[in-house]
Write an enzyme that holds these catalytic residues in place. Structure first.
Site, PDB file in Angstrom:
ATOM      1  N   GLU A  66      83.986  26.144  -3.245  1.00  0.00           N
ATOM      2  CA  GLU A  66      83.642  24.715  -3.367  1.00  0.00           C
ATOM      3  C   GLU A  66      83.071  24.154  -2.073  1.00  0.00           C
ATOM      4  OE1 GLU A  66      86.720  22.123  -4.883  1.00  0.00           O
ATOM      5  OE2 GLU A  66      86.368  22.743  -6.942  1.00  0.00           O
ATOM      6  N   HIS A  74      91.215  51.223  -9.190  1.00  0.00           N
ATOM      7  CA  HIS A  74      91.093  51.977 -10.438  1.00  0.00           C
ATOM      8  C   HIS A  74      90.235  51.241 -11.453  1.00  0.00           C
ATOM      9  CE1 HIS A  74      94.183  54.961  -9.243  1.00  0.00           C
ATOM     10  NE2 HIS A  74      94.467  53.969  -8.409  1.00  0.00           N
ATOM     11  N   LYS A  95      81.746  18.371 -15.889  1.00  0.00           N
ATOM     12  CA  LYS A  95      82.600  17.276 -16.369  1.00  0.00           C
ATOM     13  C   LYS A  95      81.790  16.281 -17.185  1.00  0.00           C
ATOM     14  CE  LYS A  95      85.955  17.146 -12.610  1.00  0.00           C
ATOM     15  NZ  LYS A  95      86.426  16.367 -11.476  1.00  0.00           N
TER      16      LYS A  95
HETATM   17  O1  PA5 Z   1      89.319  20.646  -3.910  1.00  0.00           O
HETATM   18  C1  PA5 Z   1      89.106  19.736  -4.675  1.00  0.00           C
HETATM   19  O2  PA5 Z   1      88.817  18.597  -4.269  1.00  0.00           O
HETATM   20  C2  PA5 Z   1      89.220  19.940  -6.164  1.00  0.00           C
HETATM   21  O3  PA5 Z   1      89.451  21.264  -6.483  1.00  0.00           O
HETATM   22  C3  PA5 Z   1      90.355  19.119  -6.731  1.00  0.00           C
HETATM   23  O4  PA5 Z   1      91.553  19.483  -6.076  1.00  0.00           O
HETATM   24  C4  PA5 Z   1      90.502  19.320  -8.227  1.00  0.00           C
HETATM   25  O5  PA5 Z   1      89.285  19.065  -8.873  1.00  0.00           O
HETATM   26  C5  PA5 Z   1      91.583  18.417  -8.790  1.00  0.00           C
HETATM   27  O6  PA5 Z   1      91.290  17.079  -8.524  1.00  0.00           O
HETATM   28  P1  PA5 Z   1      92.392  15.979  -8.629  1.00  0.00           P
HETATM   29  O7  PA5 Z   1      93.427  16.255  -7.612  1.00  0.00           O
HETATM   30  O8  PA5 Z   1      91.679  14.698  -8.378  1.00  0.00           O
HETATM   31  O9  PA5 Z   1      92.966  16.043 -10.026  1.00  0.00           O
END
Ligand code: PA5
Length: 446
Positions: A288, A309, A423
């Protein structure tokens, strides 16, 4: 606590390459440390280990102790950065298979996870635990609006309320969310749930050392003070200008040398199954943070020797597009020796009396040499031991490396704009109000 070995990576780049990288790396470090880069409102994690409020740590420990009293099963509801850090640490440090047979052992409940997928089948299985055991739940969402945990929480909350009554459920539900905004904050205030705050300046994937990770980790009986102490030691160790001797900077250098040489994939390898979720956390952190603007190494992971394996064939002999970063544990405190057998039908007597840690280490070294011969650069990260302090150090090492590496690649390592695309489409196809035009457009393409 942690040492980086580039011995088996060096043959794959030229001696002078460090000199060519050093200035760019220095600039990336400066950008992070002076807070002048993109996303600089999300770098609160940098000094978090050294500045964490001791009253907060105490509060987390006390809350964890009461939850442990009440729960046989503790449900962690969250997705991405809101659950992976906790799961990484808990799986790494808790005894394997500890929940088989006894749900609660030595006062520690079994930890289960929900809200990180959209499978009704999986959610029902977690719900069925509420019928059979005493449960507590921690819902974690910074935004408070993420679909996966929101659906899971809606159902699990209803089930907990059905069992304990609305009033009785209050002591069993803890909310970790934004300090002021979002549906979860409103609900926590209305119901009087115990709540913790996700700091404004720390994004999900950098939040393992906030209440997001620390509460579930503490419920699992792990000493969070030791985890924080390890991270604090790493914070101090890597905060220096001598990048040539700074392992964190050297790791950033090595992975970026390989990126620029055309390797597309970094594989994080472990030889301890308990580290599987550490790799999941690491993949989210780097994926990310760096995978944007058409750039970035693809972060993958393998659990060895299991995957030797299966994927091992590809690593040895497939396309030469990957390099490995291997996590080694120097001192295995568990002693499991191989017994001698009179008949020796399986031919294993040559290993009789040897410890499995020895066999595992030899397998690691043998594999490393074979993969290097096959054209796969190898980095090795050597942790002294698999304990809370060492893990805290490792988590911080990776977060800092990720921030620096993102800046080195001219991306914002603290946002995740690409996550929004699925999303939006999902909301449209589900018929969420406000997404009507996109729904029509997408349906025309089906
Ligand atoms: O690293 C990030 O920002 C994302 O992976 C969020 O943690 C994830 O999308 C969950 O978001 P939220 O905590 O708002 O539910």
């Amino acid at each position: 606590m942690l040492r980086l070995s580039l011995d088996k990576a060096r043959p794959f780049y030229r001696d002078g390459e460090w000199t060519l990288f050093e200035d760019q790396l220095k600039l990336a470090v400066k950008t992070l440390d002076e807070g002048t880069g993109a996303g600089n409102d999300f770098i609160g994690w940098r000094h978090q280990p050294s500045t964490i409020d001791s009253a907060l740590v105490k509060d987390i420990e006390q809350t964890a102790a009461s939850l442990r009293e009440l729960a046989d099963v503790f449900i962690v509801v969250g997705i991405g950065g809101s659950y992976l850090g906790a799961r990484a640490v808990i799986d790494a440090l808790n005894e394997p298979l500890r929940s088989l047979g006894e749900v609660k052992r030595e006062g520690i409940p079994t930890i289960v996870y929900a809200g990180h997928h959209l499978s009704g089948r999986e959610l029902l299985a977690v719900e069925s635990l509420i019928d059979r055991y005493d449960v507590c739940l921690n819902v974690i969402s910074k935004s408070g609006t993420t679909t996966e945990p929101a659906i899971a929480f809606r159902r699990l909350k209803a089930k907990i309320e059905e069992k304990y009554g609305v009033e009785g459920s209050v002591e069993r539900i803890v909310v970790t969310t934004d300090k002021a905004r979002g549906a979860l904050r409103t609900l926590a205030t209305e119901r009087g749930y115990k709540s913790f705050v996700v700091p404004d300046d720390i994004g999900g994937r950098y939040s393992v050392l906030t209440a997001v990770g620390l509460l579930p980790i503490a419920v699992a009986g792990i000493d969070i003070n030791k985890l924080i102490a390890g991270a604090k030691a790493a914070e101090e160790a890597y905060q220096n200008d001598d990048l040539a001797t700074n392992d964190c900077a050297q790791y950033v250098f090595a992975r970026n040398v390989f990126l620029r040489r055309g390797y597309d994939i970094e594989v994080l390898v472990n030889y301890e199954p308990g580290l599987h979720y550490l790799s999941e956390w690491w993949k989210q952190l780097f994926g990310e943070s760096e995978g944007k603007n058409g750039r970035g190494l693809y972060p993958a992971s393998m659990d060895f020797t299991t995957d030797l394996h299966s994927l091992g064939q590809y690593v040895q002999d497939g396309r030469r597009i990957l390099f490995e970063t291997v996590i080694a544990i120097a001192e295995d405190e568990v002693e499991v020796s191989i017994p001698e057998e009179e008949t020796d039908l399986d031919g294993l007597n040559y290993l009789a009396g040897k410890d499995m840690a020895f066999v595992n280490e030899r397998a690691m070294t043998a594999t490393q040499l074979a993969h290097v011969d096959g054209g796969v650069p190898n980095l090795r990260l050597i942790l002294d031991r698999l304990d809370a302090e060492n893990l805290g150090w490792l988590l911080y090492f990776f977060m800092r490396a990720c921030g620096i590496s993102g800046y080195l690649n001219a991306v914002n390592p603290f946002d995740q704009p690409g996550v929004e695309d699925y999303k939006k489409n999902m909301f449209a196809l589900l018929g969420k109000p406000g997404f009507e035009d996109l729904k029509a457009e997408l349906e025309a393409r089906l």
